[in-house]
Design a protein around this motif. Structure first.
Motif, PDB file in Angstrom:
ATOM      1  N   LEU A   1       0.827  -1.211   0.000  1.00 53.15           N
ATOM      2  CA  LEU A   1       0.000   0.000   0.000  1.00 53.15           C
ATOM      3  C   LEU A   1       0.858   1.257   0.000  1.00 53.15           C
ATOM      4  CD1 LEU A   1      -2.944   0.890   0.026  1.00 53.15           C
ATOM      5  CD2 LEU A   1      -2.864   0.917   2.528  1.00 53.15           C
ATOM      6  N   SER A   2       1.984   1.216   0.710  1.00 52.20           N
ATOM      7  CA  SER A   2       2.859   2.390   0.727  1.00 52.20           C
ATOM      8  C   SER A   2       3.465   2.633  -0.652  1.00 52.20           C
ATOM      9  CB  SER A   2       3.962   2.217   1.773  1.00 52.20           C
ATOM     10  OG  SER A   2       4.810   1.121   1.441  1.00 52.20           O
ATOM     11  N   PHE A   3       3.830   1.569  -1.363  1.00 49.83           N
ATOM     12  CA  PHE A   3       4.325   1.735  -2.731  1.00 49.83           C
ATOM     13  C   PHE A   3       3.235   2.315  -3.631  1.00 49.83           C
ATOM     14  CE2 PHE A   3       7.851  -1.265  -1.767  1.00 49.83           C
ATOM     15  CZ  PHE A   3       8.879  -0.505  -2.283  1.00 49.83           C
ATOM     16  N   ALA A   4       1.999   1.858  -3.441  1.00 45.76           N
ATOM     17  CA  ALA A   4       0.881   2.394  -4.239  1.00 45.76           C
ATOM     18  C   ALA A   4       0.698   3.886  -3.967  1.00 45.76           C
ATOM     19  CB  ALA A   4      -0.399   1.631  -3.923  1.00 45.76           C
ATOM     20  N   VAL A   5       0.837   4.299  -2.697  1.00 39.47           N
ATOM     21  CA  VAL A   5       0.716   5.715  -2.346  1.00 39.47           C
ATOM     22  C   VAL A   5       1.823   6.521  -3.020  1.00 39.47           C
ATOM     23  CG1 VAL A   5       0.911   7.372  -0.442  1.00 39.47           C
ATOM     24  CG2 VAL A   5      -0.484   5.317  -0.171  1.00 39.47           C
ATOM     25  N   VAL A   6       3.059   6.005  -2.983  1.00 37.37           N
ATOM     26  CA  VAL A   6       4.181   6.712  -3.601  1.00 37.37           C
ATOM     27  C   VAL A   6       3.945   6.893  -5.096  1.00 37.37           C
ATOM     28  CG1 VAL A   6       6.612   6.487  -4.232  1.00 37.37           C
ATOM     29  CG2 VAL A   6       5.900   6.068  -1.889  1.00 37.37           C
ATOM     30  N   VAL A   7       3.588   5.811  -5.779  1.00 34.58           N
ATOM     31  CA  VAL A   7       3.383   5.893  -7.227  1.00 34.58           C
ATOM     32  C   VAL A   7       2.232   6.836  -7.553  1.00 34.58           C
ATOM     33  CG1 VAL A   7       2.713   4.597  -9.269  1.00 34.58           C
ATOM     34  CG2 VAL A   7       4.327   3.611  -7.662  1.00 34.58           C
ATOM     35  N   ALA A   8       1.102   6.710  -6.833  1.00 35.58           N
ATOM     36  CA  ALA A   8      -0.070   7.549  -7.122  1.00 35.58           C
ATOM     37  C   ALA A   8       0.233   9.023  -6.905  1.00 35.58           C
ATOM     38  CB  ALA A   8      -1.249   7.115  -6.251  1.00 35.58           C
ATOM     39  N   THR A   9       0.896   9.352  -5.793  1.00 35.50           N
ATOM     40  CA  THR A   9       1.146  10.769  -5.500  1.00 35.50           C
ATOM     41  C   THR A   9       2.229  11.347  -6.398  1.00 35.50           C
ATOM     42  OG1 THR A   9       2.674  10.100  -3.728  1.00 35.50           O
ATOM     43  CG2 THR A   9       0.399  10.580  -3.104  1.00 35.50           C
ATOM     44  N   VAL A  10       3.294  10.579  -6.654  1.00 30.70           N
ATOM     45  CA  VAL A  10       4.359  11.094  -7.513  1.00 30.70           C
ATOM     46  C   VAL A  10       3.840  11.323  -8.933  1.00 30.70           C
ATOM     47  CG1 VAL A  10       6.541  10.506  -8.618  1.00 30.70           C
ATOM     48  CG2 VAL A  10       6.262  10.145  -6.178  1.00 30.70           C
ATOM     49  N   VAL A  11       3.065  10.367  -9.452  1.00 30.08           N
ATOM     50  CA  VAL A  11       2.531  10.513 -10.805  1.00 30.08           C
ATOM     51  C   VAL A  11       1.505  11.636 -10.867  1.00 30.08           C
ATOM     52  CG1 VAL A  11       1.179   9.378 -12.604  1.00 30.08           C
ATOM     53  CG2 VAL A  11       3.007   8.129 -11.460  1.00 30.08           C
ATOM     54  N   ALA A  12       0.550  11.635  -9.922  1.00 29.76           N
ATOM     55  CA  ALA A  12      -0.516  12.641  -9.940  1.00 29.76           C
ATOM     56  C   ALA A  12       0.033  14.046  -9.769  1.00 29.76           C
ATOM     57  CB  ALA A  12      -1.549  12.340  -8.854  1.00 29.76           C
ATOM     58  N   HIS A  13       0.921  14.223  -8.812  1.00 27.84           N
ATOM     59  CA  HIS A  13       1.451  15.559  -8.546  1.00 27.84           C
ATOM     60  C   HIS A  13       2.571  15.924  -9.512  1.00 27.84           C
ATOM     61  CE1 HIS A  13      -0.059  14.649  -4.240  1.00 27.84           C
ATOM     62  NE2 HIS A  13      -0.997  15.213  -4.955  1.00 27.84           N
ATOM     63  N   GLY A  14       3.388  14.940  -9.883  1.00 27.42           N
ATOM     64  CA  GLY A  14       4.494  15.231 -10.781  1.00 27.42           C
ATOM     65  C   GLY A  14       4.057  15.672 -12.164  1.00 27.42           C
ATOM     66  N   PHE A  15       2.963  15.089 -12.667  1.00 33.80           N
ATOM     67  CA  PHE A  15       2.519  15.422 -14.013  1.00 33.80           C
ATOM     68  C   PHE A  15       1.530  16.590 -14.050  1.00 33.80           C
ATOM     69  CE2 PHE A  15       4.064  11.103 -14.753  1.00 33.80           C
ATOM     70  CZ  PHE A  15       4.781  11.290 -15.923  1.00 33.80           C
ATOM     71  N   THR A  16       1.102  17.062 -12.876  1.00 32.40           N
ATOM     72  CA  THR A  16       0.129  18.164 -12.860  1.00 32.40           C
ATOM     73  C   THR A  16       0.659  19.419 -12.193  1.00 32.40           C
ATOM     74  OG1 THR A  16      -0.854  17.398 -10.769  1.00 32.40           O
ATOM     75  CG2 THR A  16      -1.802  16.533 -12.812  1.00 32.40           C
ATOM     76  N   VAL A  17       1.856  19.344 -11.568  1.00 36.34           N
ATOM     77  CA  VAL A  17       2.345  20.497 -10.806  1.00 36.34           C
ATOM     78  C   VAL A  17       2.481  21.733 -11.681  1.00 36.34           C
ATOM     79  CG1 VAL A  17       4.743  19.730 -11.120  1.00 36.34           C
ATOM     80  CG2 VAL A  17       4.179  21.302  -9.273  1.00 36.34           C
ATOM     81  N   ASP A  18       2.985  21.563 -12.887  1.00 34.97           N
ATOM     82  CA  ASP A  18       3.170  22.717 -13.767  1.00 34.97           C
ATOM     83  C   ASP A  18       1.830  23.310 -14.185  1.00 34.97           C
ATOM     84  OD1 ASP A  18       5.418  24.132 -15.387  1.00 34.97           O
ATOM     85  OD2 ASP A  18       3.844  23.757 -16.855  1.00 34.97           O
ATOM     86  N   LEU A  19       0.863  22.451 -14.546  1.00 39.00           N
ATOM     87  CA  LEU A  19      -0.452  22.921 -14.971  1.00 39.00           C
ATOM     88  C   LEU A  19      -1.180  23.624 -13.833  1.00 39.00           C
ATOM     89  CD1 LEU A  19      -2.814  23.043 -16.995  1.00 39.00           C
ATOM     90  CD2 LEU A  19      -3.475  20.751 -16.196  1.00 39.00           C
ATOM     91  N   VAL A  20      -1.174  23.014 -12.646  1.00 38.07           N
ATOM     92  CA  VAL A  20      -1.868  23.611 -11.500  1.00 38.07           C
ATOM     93  C   VAL A  20      -1.227  24.946 -11.124  1.00 38.07           C
ATOM     94  CG1 VAL A  20      -2.408  23.300  -9.053  1.00 38.07           C
ATOM     95  CG2 VAL A  20      -2.655  21.382 -10.637  1.00 38.07           C
ATOM     96  N   ALA A  21       0.102  25.004 -11.119  1.00 40.00           N
ATOM     97  CA  ALA A  21       0.792  26.257 -10.793  1.00 40.00           C
ATOM     98  C   ALA A  21       0.451  27.343 -11.800  1.00 40.00           C
ATOM     99  CB  ALA A  21       2.297  26.028 -10.740  1.00 40.00           C
ATOM    100  N   ARG A  22       0.355  26.957 -13.063  1.00 34.29           N
ATOM    101  CA  ARG A  22       0.025  27.943 -14.094  1.00 34.29           C
ATOM    102  C   ARG A  22      -1.418  28.449 -13.930  1.00 34.29           C
ATOM    103  NH1 ARG A  22       3.189  28.491 -18.295  1.00 34.29           N
ATOM    104  NH2 ARG A  22       4.029  26.381 -18.020  1.00 34.29           N
ATOM    105  N   LEU A  23      -2.340  27.530 -13.642  1.00 33.80           N
ATOM    106  CA  LEU A  23      -3.744  27.920 -13.478  1.00 33.80           C
ATOM    107  C   LEU A  23      -3.934  28.818 -12.254  1.00 33.80           C
ATOM    108  CD1 LEU A  23      -5.559  24.541 -14.312  1.00 33.80           C
ATOM    109  CD2 LEU A  23      -5.436  26.606 -15.735  1.00 33.80           C
ATOM    110  N   LEU A  24      -3.163  28.557 -11.200  1.00 32.16           N
ATOM    111  CA  LEU A  24      -3.296  29.339  -9.972  1.00 32.16           C
ATOM    112  C   LEU A  24      -2.414  30.586  -9.969  1.00 32.16           C
ATOM    113  CD1 LEU A  24      -3.419  26.437  -7.352  1.00 32.16           C
ATOM    114  CD2 LEU A  24      -5.324  27.841  -8.165  1.00 32.16           C
ATOM    115  N   GLY A  25      -1.619  30.776 -11.011  1.00 35.71           N
ATOM    116  CA  GLY A  25      -0.812  31.984 -11.144  1.00 35.71           C
ATOM    117  C   GLY A  25       0.349  32.080 -10.187  1.00 35.71           C
ATOM    118  N   ILE A  26       1.014  30.955  -9.895  1.00 35.87           N
ATOM    119  CA  ILE A  26       2.158  31.009  -8.984  1.00 35.87           C
ATOM    120  C   ILE A  26       3.422  30.458  -9.638  1.00 35.87           C
ATOM    121  CG2 ILE A  26       0.783  30.912  -6.876  1.00 35.87           C
ATOM    122  CD1 ILE A  26       1.417  27.967  -6.702  1.00 35.87           C
ATOM    123  N   LYS A  27       3.464  30.496 -10.976  1.00 34.34           N
ATOM    124  CA  LYS A  27       4.673  30.084 -11.675  1.00 34.34           C
ATOM    125  C   LYS A  27       5.727  31.176 -11.573  1.00 34.34           C
ATOM    126  CE  LYS A  27       5.534  27.383 -14.628  1.00 34.34           C
ATOM    127  NZ  LYS A  27       6.453  26.210 -14.642  1.00 34.34           N
ATOM    128  N   GLY A  28       6.972  30.774 -11.370  1.00 30.78           N
ATOM    129  CA  GLY A  28       8.074  31.713 -11.435  1.00 30.78           C
ATOM    130  C   GLY A  28       8.488  31.912 -12.882  1.00 30.78           C
TER     131      GLY A  28
END
Length: 620
Positions: free
Chosen positions: A372-399
């Motif tokens: 279960l811990s491996f599943a959490v790592v994969v789910a969070t890394v994939v979900a957040h890793g592939f969306t961090v740029d898009l979410v930051a851009r939508l929320l206006g906090i990109k450097g």
């Protein structure tokens, strides 16, 4: 013995190989290590850690986790926390309580874990993993404040999550030994043991801080003494209370980081290398130790999937939003922080450590934690890793998305260079310890930092994240080399430059190339050379390459005595011409050259004539 050596070598190759592939591709290293270990263990059966190491596996993982937590604590400078306001403290106090409660509830009601396992896992889920968060934020180029909050939350909550897991485990162990024991009978001794372990860690830090600066330990023994002390403190504290050593080594690391022990700076690169080896090794060990029956729970039930969704969209957002109620953090930053929480090696390592011990207590379901811990790592890394740029851009906090240039030394030459780079939209910062020398930068409206670049205080007052290249160009060549050598580890040896050509290794009077930055200009111009030419009226010129106007045309148009300094790629990446390497110019690049002024009027006249003839003007 031979089989153990083969397993160790295989683990090393897989772990470091996965890290290298991650560096080359930009993919999350933790996912690649998971895949490598899983393929080598359950799928192909190349390595079987439990068979190879037997009873040594658990203490190996325990000591590895202790060293990782110590290294994380050694990175926690409390002075930098002040720049994040109260947000980090809220997340480290209110957030821990709320997150623990919500995580345990989700584990029990949604994942179907028994209460002891759910409570222990809920405590572990507090960690967010600095080894994953920091590279993710750097890659996405997030604004300073939300990036700082996420970074320090990850560093602080790593040991906090371990402590919560220790408290939960010890409580259930006491209850298993003495059925019917109340919370009041169990918890206070655990808290006392935690404080006692923390005291041992603090005393050990004070001893190190006393001995190292006074020459009581020679330089070549400082790293071995420090790491053996960490292991000794960990084992000694565990004798007082099971897993109290995790608290002790974390306190030791944090205490040392805030005692101002100057001699510790020299061991930072080594301890970070050790951390990389430990992270790689432990992750490969744990993923290779997975059993198919442990993964059956993930394959045959809807509960793990529902638990992961709850963790992503309910537990983390509620934890952050409740913790930051009434704070000064803007709502767009709160929402971003509420979304980003990738888990890393500490979650897996601690889960694996306690999963091995829950079975000894007769608690069912502990073996589920690893999968279960491996599943959490994969789910969070994939979900957040592939969306961090898009979410930051939508929320206006990109450097700024363009790589920046950090210039050390305020001189007429560096001022001219900074103005040229600013005109190309490249983030630039001039650093100098002299307010008088910075006067020209202030008059030109250029960004500047007044302070000593090598001072430890600069680390907490100057955010160097936006700057991927450093140019040291003060009047002192030895100082420039010192700056380059200091920042080579942080920025990269290939991204620190200085004026002056490096001498041959045989020249015993010169600064050795191994501690210098790369030499600017193919000619290896020194400080005196550029200052003399600057006084003669030399200027920087930019030339844009195109299909019609290539590099050969640019060379032909430049005066014979001109010298090319760097290329600015389409995306803003900077590539310098040096005495040892020449970048390959491409269409769309802008060449910055240092050129005498005498042909400038002639070039402008030629451009005007070309325009009058209906031809395409050539860049100046």
């Amino acid at each position: 013995m031979e089989s153990q050596a083969i397993v160790i070598a295989t683990i090393g190759v897989l772990g470091i190989g996965a890290q290298w592939v991650a560096w080359r591709t930009g993919w999350p290293a933790i996912v690649l290590m998971l895949f490598a270990g899983f393929m080598a263990g359950p799928v192909l059966g190349i390595i079987h850690p439990e068979e190879a190491f037997g009873d040594l596996l658990e203490p190996m993982i325990g000591i590895g986790v202790a060293l990782i937590l110590f290294e994380g604590g050694l990175s926690l400078d409390l002075r930098e926390l002040r720049h994040s306001g109260g947000a980090v403290w809220r997340l480290a106090t209110i957030g821990v309580i709320v997150g623990w409660a919500l995580g345990a509830a989700a584990g029990f009601y949604i994942a179907g874990l028994v209460w002891p396992v759910a409570v222990l896992f809920g405590g572990i889920l507090i960690v967010t993993g600095p080894t994953v968060v920091i590279p993710l934020l750097r890659q996405a180029n997030i604004q300073t404040r939300p990036a700082s909050v996420l970074k320090w939350e990850a560093i602080v909550n790593d040991p906090t999550g371990a402590l919560c897991a220790v408290i939960a485990y010890e409580y259930f162990r006491k209850v298993a030994e003495s059925p019917g024991a109340s919370v009041i009978e169990v918890v206070p001794p655990l808290i006392i043991a935690a404080f006692l372990a923390g005291g041992i860690g603090y005393v050990a830090a004070r001893i190190i801080a006393f001995l190292f600066p006074r020459g009581a330990v020679p330089e070549y023994l400082k790293v071995p003494v420090l790491f053996i002390t960490v292991i000794f403190v960990f084992v000694l504290s565990n004798k007082i209370e099971h897993e109290a050593g995790l608290v002790a080594v974390t306190v030791m690391g944090v205490a040392l980081a805030n005692m101002g022990v100057t001699s510790l700076r020299s061991i930072h690169p080594f301890k970070e290398n050790i951390a990389v080896l430990l992270v790689s090794g432990i992750f490969i060990l744990l993923s290779a130790s997975l059993q198919w029956d442990e993964l059956a729970y993930l394959q045959t039930s809807w509960r793990p999937f529902a638990f992961l969704l709850a963790l992503l969209f309910v537990v983390r957002p509620l934890t952050v939003l409740i913790s930051l109620l009434g704070s000064s953090v803007p709502w767009n930053e709160r929402l971003f922080i509420a979304w980003i929480a990738p888990r890393g090696i500490v979650l897996v390592a601690i889960s694996g450590l306690f999963a091995l011990r829950l079975g000894d207590l007769g608690i069912e379901g502990g073996q589920i934690l690893i999968g279960l811990s491996f599943a959490v790592v994969v789910a969070t890394v994939v979900a957040h890793g592939f969306t961090v740029d898009l979410v930051a851009r939508l929320l206006g906090i990109k450097g700024s998305s363009r790589p920046g240039l950090l210039i050390v030394g305020s001189t007429p030459w560096t001022i001219a260079l900074a103005k040229e780079m600013k005109s190309l939209k490249t983030p630039v910062m001039i650093v100098d310890s002299s307010w008088q020398r910075l006067g020209a930068a202030r008059r030109e409206g250029l960004p500047f930092y007044h302070g000593e670049i090598l001072n430890e205080a600069t680390e907490h007052n100057l955010d160097t994240t936006p700057y991927q290249v450093l140019v040291a160009a003060t009047d002192n060549e030895a100082y420039n080399a010192l700056v380059c050598n200091e920042f080579a580890h942080e920025i990269g040896r290939d991204s620190v430059y200085q004026l002056g050509e490096s001498a041959d290794d045989d020249d015993r009077h010169a600064i050795p190339p191994s501690i210098r930055g790369r030499a600017l200009f193919e000619s290896g111009f020194g400080v005196t050379d550029v200052n003399e030419r600057q006084a003669m009226g030399w200027i920087f010129r930019k030339t844009k390459l195109s299909e019609e106007f290539d590099f050969a045309d640019a060379q032909e148009k430049l005066p014979d005595s001109a010298h090319m300094l760097l290329l600015v790629r389409k995306g803003g990446r900077l590539r310098f011409f040096t005495h040892a390497a020449r970048p390959e110019p491409r269409v769309g690049d802008t060449i910055i050259s240092f050129s005498p002024p005498q042909n400038k009027a002639a070039e402008k006249a030629a451009a005007r004539r070309a325009e009058g003839d209906g031809q395409k003007p050539q860049p100046a």
